[in-house]
Design a protein around this motif. Structure first.
Motif: not given
Ligand code: ADP
Length: 373
Positions: A101, A116, A139, A145-146, A148, A152, A170-173, A175, A201, A245, A257
Motif C-alpha cells: 500500500k 486521500p 493501513k 485483506y478484507d 484486516k 480507524m 491516510e486522511q479520513k474521508v 464517505i 456496508f 475501489e 481507495n
Molecule cells: P482492505 O484492503 O482490507 O479491503 P481498504 O483499504 O479497502 O482495506 O479499507 C477498508 C474499508 O475502510 C474501506 O472499504 C472503507 O470503508 C474504509 N476506508 C478506507 N480508507 C478510508 C479513508 N481514507 N477514509 C474513510 N474510510 C476509509
C-alpha cells in the motif's frame, strides 16, 4: 493450444476456470492446498507455494501465459519469467507497485490520481508523531485483506491499534458512497470499463453487506470515476483486469481507495448480469482475443455468503432451497468443505429491473441463507 498458468486456487481462480472451459486453452493452477476451490476444475494442478521463488519459476516455465488471482505472490519469479519471454499479465512491475500500500499510494500521488492524502509511517513511535492528522486511517503496507490491516484512528488513544510496520496514515474521508469500477486492458492497450457498482456496508461488521449495479450516484460522479480509472490504468501501462475501489465523499469528490490487479469480488455479478463477465474478459485478454462488451444486460445485486460467526466445521447451507426458488437468483458455492466465521463461502447474484426490488431480494437472501457448520 496455449497453456495458461494461474497463481492461486481460490474462488476467483475457480470462476476464471469456469470461463476458461469455453476457450481453447489448457489450464494450470499453483496452490498449496489440494482441496482448494480451483483444484478440481483445472486441467493440471500443481501443489506448491505461490510465495516461493522456485515454485513459481518452475510452474511458470511449463506454461505460455501466467496470471494471478491473489497479490501475495512472488514477484521476483514473475520478473524472471517475463525476462525469459513468458507473457505475464498483469505485468510484474504493476504487481510490485500494487502489492504494497505504501508504493501503491505513492504511485497514485506521482501520477496525480486523486487519493486521500497520506504520510508513510514505519513504527508505532513514528505514528505517534502524527496526532495532528487525526482522525485518520492506518493501513499496513503488506499483508492486509478484507479490512484486516486497516485501523480507524479517532484519537491518540487509538495509536496503540496502529501497525508497527511500514504503513500509510491516510486522511479520513467523509464517505457518502463506496463504488468500484473494473477496467479491462488488452495486450494492445485498448481499455473498456464496466459500469460502476455501489457497495452497501454492514455498519456493525464493517463487511460488505451487498452490492448493487449500476451504482446510484450522480452522473458527474460516474464521469469522474471513469476519468480517474482511465487515467490510472493508462499510468499502469499493463494489460490485465483492474478493479478500482473508489470513495465518494459528501461533496461528490471521488478518491481512489485501492486497486486490485485481478478479477475481484466486486465483479462477480458480471457472470450473469453483463455481456462479457470479468472472467470471460480476462480470458480474452490473456489469450489475445478481442475484448468483450462490459455493458450490463440487467441491473443486479450481489450478496456474499459468509461463514456465520461461531460456526466452524463442515459447511451447511441453511435456506438454500428457498433462494433457489427465487426467479433471477444465481447461487455460487465455492466448494470449500470447511466454514469459518467470516470466510467467503459463496455468493448469490440477483437480477432485476428496479433497485427497490433488488434491495428487497438482497435482504431476503442475506436473512434467509446462512452458512453454518
Ligand atoms: P482492505 O484492503 O482490507 O479491503 P481498504 O483499504 O479497502 O482495506 O479499507 C477498508 C474499508 O475502510 C474501506 O472499504 C472503507 O470503508 C474504509 N476506508 C478506507 N480508507 C478510508 C479513508 N481514507 N477514509 C474513510 N474510510 C476509509
Amino acid at each position: 493450444m496455449k497453456k495458461l498458468g494461474i497463481l492461486g486456487g481460490g474462488q476467483l481462480g475457480r470462476m476464471l476456470l469456469q470461463a476458461a472451459a469455453n476457450y481453447p486453452v489448457v489450464t494450470h493452477v499453483l496452490e498449496n492446498d489440494p482441496d482448494c476451490p480451483a483444484a478440481k476444475l483445472c486441467h493440471h494442478f500443481t501443489l506448491g507455494d505461490f510465495r516461493n521463488y522456485d515454485d513459481v519459476l518452475t510452474f511458470g516455465r511449463q506454461v505460455d501465459v501466467i496470471t494471478i488471482e491473489i497479490e501475495a505472490i512472488n514477484v521476483d519469479a514473475l520478473e524472471t519469467l517475463e525476462k525469459e519471454g513468458k507473457t505475464v499479465i498483469p505485468s510484474p512491475a504493476v504487481l510490485r507497485t500494487i502489492k504494497n500500500k505504501v508504493t501503491q499510494k505513492a504511485f497514485y500521488e506521482h501520477h496525480a490520481v486523486p487519493t486521500p492524502s497520506f504520510v508513510v509511517t514505519h513504527t508505532l513511535t513514528e505514528l505517534q508523531q502524527h496526532a495532528d492528522k487525526l482522525p485518520a486511517v492506518h493501513k499496513v503496507g503488506e499483508g492486509g485483506y478484507d479490512g484486516k490491516g486497516v485501523q480507524m484512528l479517532h484519537s491518540v488513544d487509538d495509536f496503540s491499534k496502529g501497525f508497527d510496520a511500514p504503513a500509510v496514515l491516510e486522511q479520513k474521508v467523509a464517505i457518502a458512497t463506496e463504488i468500484a469500477v473494473i477496467a479491462a486492458v488488452d495486450q494492445a492497450g485498448k481499455v473498456v470499463l464496466y459500469p460502476a457498482v455501489e457497495m452497501v456496508f454492514d455498519p456493525v461488521l464493517n463487511l460488505l453487506d451487498y452490492q448493487l449495479c449500476p451504482a446510484q450516484v450522480a452522473q458527474t460522479v460516474h464521469w469522474k470515476a471513469e476519468a480517474i480509472v482511465m487515467r490510472l490504468v493508462k499510468a499502469f501501462g499493463s494489460p490485465g483486469l483492474f478493479a478500482v475501489e473508489l470513495l465518494v465523499d459528501k461533496q461528490g469528490e471521488v478518491w481512489v481507495n485501492e486497486t486490485a490487479p485481478r478479477v475481484h469480488n466486486s465483479g462477480h455479478h458480471s457472470i450473469e448480469a453483463h455481456y462479457s463477465s470479468q472472467y470471460d474478459m480476462l480470458l480474452r485478454i490473456l489469450l489475445g482475443y478481442p475484448l468483450g462488451s462490459p455493458e450490463a444486460q440487467s441491473a443486479s445485486a450481489l450478496v456474499n455468503l459468509i461463514g456465520e460467526p461461531s460456526f466452524s466445521g463442515p459447511a451447511r447451507y441453511e435456506g438454500l432451497e428457498e433462494v433457489l426458488k427465487m426467479q433471477g437468483a444465481y447461487v455460487h458455492i465455492y466448494g470449500k468443505a470447511q466454514t469459518k466465521p467470516g470466510r467467503k463461502m459463496g455468493h448469490v447474484t440477483l437480477l432485476g429491473t428496479d433497485r427497490v426490488d433488488l434491495m428487497r431480494k438482497a435482504r431476503q437472501v442475506k436473512e434467509g441463507l446462512k452458512v453454518k457448520a
